[in-house]
Design a protein around this motif. Structure first.
Motif, PDB file in Angstrom:
ATOM      1  N   GLY A   1       0.857  -1.344   0.020  1.00 51.72           N
ATOM      2  CA  GLY A   1      -0.035  -0.115   0.005  1.00 51.72           C
ATOM      3  C   GLY A   1       0.849   1.269  -0.020  1.00 51.72           C
ATOM      4  N   ARG A   2       2.170   1.269  -0.456  1.00 54.14           N
ATOM      5  CA  ARG A   2       2.965   2.385  -0.400  1.00 54.14           C
ATOM      6  C   ARG A   2       2.891   2.843  -2.089  1.00 54.14           C
ATOM      7  N   GLY A   3       3.825   3.767  -2.065  1.00 58.32           N
ATOM      8  CA  GLY A   3       3.922   4.555  -3.521  1.00 58.32           C
ATOM      9  C   GLY A   3       5.158   3.693  -4.007  1.00 58.32           C
ATOM     10  N   THR A   4       5.203   3.988  -5.299  1.00 53.45           N
ATOM     11  CA  THR A   4       6.368   3.294  -6.288  1.00 53.45           C
ATOM     12  C   THR A   4       7.420   4.118  -6.711  1.00 53.45           C
ATOM     13  N   ASP A   5       7.292   5.588  -5.894  1.00 51.06           N
ATOM     14  CA  ASP A   5       8.379   6.423  -6.528  1.00 51.06           C
ATOM     15  C   ASP A   5       9.725   6.005  -6.630  1.00 51.06           C
ATOM     16  N   ARG A   6      10.099   5.432  -5.353  1.00 50.74           N
ATOM     17  CA  ARG A   6      11.580   5.294  -5.431  1.00 50.74           C
ATOM     18  C   ARG A   6      12.043   3.942  -6.255  1.00 50.74           C
ATOM     19  N   ALA A   7      11.271   3.011  -6.647  1.00 50.03           N
ATOM     20  CA  ALA A   7      11.416   1.901  -7.562  1.00 50.03           C
ATOM     21  C   ALA A   7      11.178   2.309  -8.819  1.00 50.03           C
TER      22      ALA A   7
END
Length: 105
Positions: free
Chosen positions: A53-59
């Motif tokens: 349920g987190r974002g995917t910005d870093r990935a």
């Protein structure tokens, strides 16, 4: 003295250009193992983030960084091959002019 033999280098340049186009289209086959591992790790990290349920910005940043590093590696390979081809052509031209100037005319 004929033209310099650059067929092998020309083939390598064409092959590397095909690889570069494939990387720009986000195909996996031209990547080396290190780049492939980095891309798969970034994809796994992104899917884990989505699952939690987190974002995917870093990935997404890691994925884009891996693709751009693969692209820059291939561009550097093409540049090196073209430089080597130019060196061979220049050497052949110098040898040809030296041969012509050494005549008895």
């Amino acid at each position: 003295m004929g033209k310099p033999d650059t067929r092998r280098l020309d083939r390598e340049i064409q092959k590397t250009n095909r690889k570069l186009e494939a990387v720009r289209e986000r195909e996996m086959w031209p990547l080396d193992s290190r780049e492939r591992r980095a891309i798969l790790a970034a994809m796994a990290g992104g899917s884990y983030g989505v699952l939690r349920g987190r974002g995917t910005d870093r990935a997404d940043r890691r994925l884009e960084s891996a693709w751009s590093s693969a692209e820059s590696r291939l561009i550097a390979e093409i540049t090196a091959l073209q430089t080597e081809r130019q060196r061979i052509v220049t050497e052949a031209a110098a040898a040809k002019s030296a041969k012509k100037s050494s005549g008895w005319w």
